[in-house]
Design a protein around this motif. Structure first.
Motif, PDB file in Angstrom:
ATOM      1  N   UNK A   4       0.823  -1.204   0.000  1.00 47.94           N
ATOM      2  CA  UNK A   4       0.000   0.000   0.000  1.00 47.94           C
ATOM      3  C   UNK A   4       0.858   1.256   0.000  1.00 47.94           C
ATOM      4  N   UNK A   5       1.951   1.238   0.796  1.00 46.01           N
ATOM      5  CA  UNK A   5       2.843   2.384   0.901  1.00 46.01           C
ATOM      6  C   UNK A   5       4.280   1.920   0.735  1.00 46.01           C
ATOM      7  N   UNK A   6       5.094   2.739   0.091  1.00 43.94           N
ATOM      8  CA  UNK A   6       6.501   2.367  -0.096  1.00 43.94           C
ATOM      9  C   UNK A   6       7.249   2.343   1.220  1.00 43.94           C
ATOM     10  N   UNK A   7       6.745   3.043   2.238  1.00 43.79           N
ATOM     11  CA  UNK A   7       7.412   3.103   3.542  1.00 43.79           C
ATOM     12  C   UNK A   7       6.765   2.163   4.548  1.00 43.79           C
ATOM     13  N   UNK A   8       6.162   1.076   4.070  1.00 45.95           N
ATOM     14  CA  UNK A   8       5.490   0.143   4.978  1.00 45.95           C
ATOM     15  C   UNK A   8       6.474  -0.456   5.975  1.00 45.95           C
ATOM     16  N   UNK A   9       5.936  -0.966   7.078  1.00 51.30           N
ATOM     17  CA  UNK A   9       6.802  -1.485   8.129  1.00 51.30           C
ATOM     18  C   UNK A   9       6.454  -2.908   8.547  1.00 51.30           C
ATOM     19  N   UNK A  10       5.619  -3.590   7.793  1.00 51.38           N
ATOM     20  CA  UNK A  10       5.316  -4.977   8.130  1.00 51.38           C
ATOM     21  C   UNK A  10       6.448  -5.885   7.662  1.00 51.38           C
ATOM     22  N   UNK A  11       6.733  -6.924   8.447  1.00 52.27           N
ATOM     23  CA  UNK A  11       7.865  -7.793   8.134  1.00 52.27           C
ATOM     24  C   UNK A  11       7.509  -8.866   7.115  1.00 52.27           C
ATOM     25  N   UNK A  12       6.306  -9.417   7.207  1.00 58.42           N
ATOM     26  CA  UNK A  12       5.957 -10.547   6.364  1.00 58.42           C
ATOM     27  C   UNK A  12       5.624 -10.132   4.942  1.00 58.42           C
ATOM     28  N   UNK A  13       6.211 -10.800   3.974  1.00 59.69           N
ATOM     29  CA  UNK A  13       5.926 -10.490   2.572  1.00 59.69           C
ATOM     30  C   UNK A  13       4.470 -10.809   2.266  1.00 59.69           C
ATOM     31  N   UNK A  14       3.812  -9.890   1.573  1.00 58.43           N
ATOM     32  CA  UNK A  14       2.412 -10.091   1.232  1.00 58.43           C
ATOM     33  C   UNK A  14       1.492 -10.051   2.432  1.00 58.43           C
ATOM     34  N   UNK A  15       1.886  -9.339   3.508  1.00 54.85           N
ATOM     35  CA  UNK A  15       1.098  -9.331   4.741  1.00 54.85           C
ATOM     36  C   UNK A  15      -0.067  -8.356   4.644  1.00 54.85           C
ATOM     37  N   UNK A  16      -1.199  -8.772   5.228  1.00 55.31           N
ATOM     38  CA  UNK A  16      -2.409  -7.959   5.296  1.00 55.31           C
ATOM     39  C   UNK A  16      -2.858  -7.861   6.752  1.00 55.31           C
ATOM     40  N   UNK A  17      -3.299  -6.683   7.161  1.00 58.00           N
ATOM     41  CA  UNK A  17      -3.946  -6.517   8.462  1.00 58.00           C
ATOM     42  C   UNK A  17      -5.451  -6.544   8.229  1.00 58.00           C
ATOM     43  N   UNK A  18      -6.126  -7.475   8.908  1.00 58.65           N
ATOM     44  CA  UNK A  18      -7.522  -7.791   8.610  1.00 58.65           C
ATOM     45  C   UNK A  18      -8.374  -7.643   9.869  1.00 58.65           C
ATOM     46  N   UNK A  19      -9.529  -6.997   9.732  1.00 61.94           N
ATOM     47  CA  UNK A  19     -10.500  -6.930  10.814  1.00 61.94           C
ATOM     48  C   UNK A  19     -11.063  -8.323  11.043  1.00 61.94           C
ATOM     49  N   UNK A  20     -11.140  -8.739  12.300  1.00 60.34           N
ATOM     50  CA  UNK A  20     -11.487 -10.122  12.622  1.00 60.34           C
ATOM     51  C   UNK A  20     -12.970 -10.402  12.740  1.00 60.34           C
ATOM     52  N   UNK A  21     -13.302 -11.356  13.627  1.00 63.96           N
ATOM     53  CA  UNK A  21     -14.653 -11.872  13.768  1.00 63.96           C
ATOM     54  C   UNK A  21     -14.662 -13.361  13.456  1.00 63.96           C
ATOM     55  N   UNK A  22     -15.828 -13.897  13.177  1.00 63.61           N
ATOM     56  CA  UNK A  22     -15.956 -15.317  12.868  1.00 63.61           C
ATOM     57  C   UNK A  22     -15.771 -15.546  11.366  1.00 63.61           C
ATOM     58  N   UNK A  23     -14.899 -16.495  11.049  1.00 61.64           N
ATOM     59  CA  UNK A  23     -14.573 -16.813   9.652  1.00 61.64           C
ATOM     60  C   UNK A  23     -14.674 -18.313   9.409  1.00 61.64           C
ATOM     61  N   UNK A  24     -15.120 -18.659   8.209  1.00 55.10           N
ATOM     62  CA  UNK A  24     -15.025 -20.047   7.749  1.00 55.10           C
ATOM     63  C   UNK A  24     -13.616 -20.234   7.205  1.00 55.10           C
ATOM     64  N   UNK A  25     -12.924 -21.265   7.665  1.00 54.06           N
ATOM     65  CA  UNK A  25     -11.549 -21.500   7.215  1.00 54.06           C
ATOM     66  C   UNK A  25     -11.380 -22.973   6.870  1.00 54.06           C
ATOM     67  N   UNK A  26     -10.453 -23.225   5.954  1.00 49.22           N
ATOM     68  CA  UNK A  26      -9.970 -24.585   5.758  1.00 49.22           C
ATOM     69  C   UNK A  26      -8.667 -24.726   6.522  1.00 49.22           C
ATOM     70  N   UNK A  27      -8.438 -25.924   7.073  1.00 51.73           N
ATOM     71  CA  UNK A  27      -7.292 -26.155   7.938  1.00 51.73           C
ATOM     72  C   UNK A  27      -6.401 -27.204   7.280  1.00 51.73           C
ATOM     73  N   UNK A  28      -5.194 -26.818   6.940  1.00 49.83           N
ATOM     74  CA  UNK A  28      -4.229 -27.724   6.323  1.00 49.83           C
ATOM     75  C   UNK A  28      -2.932 -27.691   7.118  1.00 49.83           C
ATOM     76  N   UNK A  29      -2.046 -28.612   6.787  1.00 44.49           N
ATOM     77  CA  UNK A  29      -0.804 -28.736   7.537  1.00 44.49           C
ATOM     78  C   UNK A  29       0.380 -28.653   6.599  1.00 44.49           C
ATOM     79  N   UNK A  30       1.441 -27.999   7.066  1.00 47.96           N
ATOM     80  CA  UNK A  30       2.637 -27.814   6.255  1.00 47.96           C
ATOM     81  C   UNK A  30       3.320 -29.150   6.025  1.00 47.96           C
TER      82      UNK A  30
END
Length: 274
Positions: free
Chosen positions: A248-274
């Motif tokens: 979003x900004x060239x001066x971002x400060x998040x460490x993780x590549x492709x990281x998003x900050x997301x508003x939470x709540x209840x979500x449907x998720x699939x659960x997989x293992x590395x």
């Protein structure tokens, strides 16, 4: 019912917010399945010059420069001011970038509490975890969260107003340049345990409804998410619940590549293992 056969824990919340939608609905799978755009009352209307500047941008980089210039003019967030504060010449003005940087190091630190407090204020969604599980307002965990979210060192420069502008700019940028016409993005989150995520329902062997904290990090890259835990949660995230992302900004400060900050709540998720 959860795996232990007990009634699932529910998050703390309240009915008031600044987006004109019921807080309970915002926290539900029903909203996430059929999300609508969200806007914080008055932000666009009170900052017409910002959105006039943004409308003239040809790409995301140019829009980011316009937004940064506007924030510098409004809140004094220039590098020279930061250097002067570091040298003890004057008090450093709180910055949304400082909060994001603090979040990237520890989402349960004071900066994380301020960000979670902003979500609580604007969306009516209280955190379910801050250093430990928060189940009720009479708990030690809630007291710690409230003390940290109201710390005076982060509230000397209209910090929540800064975050309001960041959210509206992010929403504008997503719809203009990142994924116009799209309502959801598929994102990934790596976890090692479900301490911070309350399992509301097991819908299948590798599918669940979980209650995420009121603000959480996701990644657009599955392999990157795997670096943060051996269990991968995959979710369809409404774009209207995204506060910030790395490009979003060239001066971002998040460490993780492709990281998003997301508003939470209840979500449907699939659960997989590395």
């Amino acid at each position: 019912m959860n795996d232990a056969g007990q009634r699932p824990r529910r998050g703390i919340g309240h009915s008031t917010n600044l987006v004109g939608r019921p807080s309970e609905w915002l926290a539900s799978c029903a909203f996430n399945d059929a999300a609508v755009p969200l806007h914080i009352w008055g932000v666009v209307e009170m900052n017409p010059s910002l959105f006039t500047m943004l409308a003239q941008a040809d790409d995301l980089a140019e829009a980011g420069e316009a937004f940064s210039s506007y924030m510098m003019a409004m809140f004094g967030l220039d590098p020279e001011q930061h250097a002067a504060a570091s040298a003890g010449q004057r008090r450093f003005r709180s910055s949304f970038l400082r909060l994001i940087q603090g979040w990237s190091f520890d989402s349960n630190g004071p900066e994380g509490a301020v960000l979670k407090g902003w979500v609580e204020s604007r969306f009516g969604l209280c955190p379910s975890f801050h250093k430990e599980i928060i189940e009720h307002v009479a708990s030690r965990a809630w007291t710690t969260y409230v003390e940290e979210k109201m710390s005076s060192r982060f509230h000397n420069n209209a910090i929540w107003v800064q975050l309001d502008l960041l959210f509206e700019f992010c929403q504008w940028a997503i719809r203009r340049f990142v994924c116009p016409g799209e309502t959801h993005l598929t994102l990934y989150r790596g976890v090692n345990a479900f301490d911070e995520h309350w399992i509301v329902d097991r819908t299948a062997r590798r599918e669940a409804v979980i209650r995420l904290n009121n603000l959480v990090s996701f990644s657009s890259d599955r392999d990157t998410a795997g670096c943060f835990g051996d269990t991968i949660l995959t979710a369809r995230i409404p774009v209207s619940k995204i506060l910030f992302f790395n490009s979003l900004l060239s001066s971002h400060a998040l460490k993780g590549e492709g990281e998003y900050l997301v508003i939470g709540g209840e979500y449907r998720v699939s659960v997989d293992y590395v």
